[in-house]
Design an enzyme around this catalytic site. Structure first.
Site: not given
Ligand code: IDP
Ligand code: MG
Length: 137
Positions: A9, A49, A112, A115
């Site tokens: 990212k 997304y 984080n 991805h």
């Molecule tokens: P993942 O990347 O672990 O699969 P997902 O639930 O698919 O997680 O969410 C996609 C991305 O959206 C996450 O990696 C993170 O960058 C962001 N994200 C998910 N939940 C939150 C939240 O509650 N607050 C802010 N960003 C979030």
């Molecule tokens: Mg995801």
């Protein structure tokens, strides 16, 4: 053999973590099938997304993921999706185990660092979204 879509990212690229992340997948035994740097635009963010469009965090996530270059990759190996997700750690970096990518390089839930596809079906969709067949070896 299974393929998964992995993406460093914008904050991971800006912090110079691309090599570190690539090295982890290489050392684990995965084979690199495709790799490119690109800037994600709003339309691609909404497609990548799609499951999150409309959620409270989506606008912030879209702003983040379009904020700078990312590095998109296709890695191939046994149980690639599951193994890569384990190597990444859980979504909220504060809960991610030490030794995982998120657990070693981030404290953020949104920023984080990396991805990874969550299923073989997601991997196929995401690979097709970011790569032409001719770009994969
Ligand atoms: P993942 O990347 O672990 O699969 P997902 O639930 O698919 O997680 O969410 C996609 C991305 O959206 C996450 O990696 C993170 O960058 C962001 N994200 C998910 N939940 C939150 C939240 O509650 N607050 C802010 N960003 C979030
Ligand atoms: Mg995801």
């Amino acid at each position: 053999m299974e393929r998964t879509f992995i993406m460093v990212k914008p904050n991971g690229v800006a912090r110079g973590l691309v090599g570190e992340i690539v090295a982890r997948f290489e050392r684990r035994g995965f084979v690199l099938r495709g790799m490119k740097a690109l800037r994600i635009d709003r339309a691609l963010a909404e497609r990548h997304y799609a499951e999150h469009v409309g959620k409270p965090f989506f606008e912030s996530l879209a702003a983040f993921i379009t904020s700078g270059p990312v590095v998109a990759m296709v890695w191939e190996g046994r149980e690639a999706v599951t193994v890569a997700r384990a190597m990444m750690g859980v979504t909220d970096s504060a809960q991610a185990a030490p030794g995982t990518i998120r657990g070693d390089y981030s404290l953020s839930k949104e920023e984080n660092v990396v991805h990874g596809s969550d299923s073989p079906e997601s991997a196929a969709r995401e690979i097709a979204l970011f790569f032409d067949e001719a770009e994969l070896v």
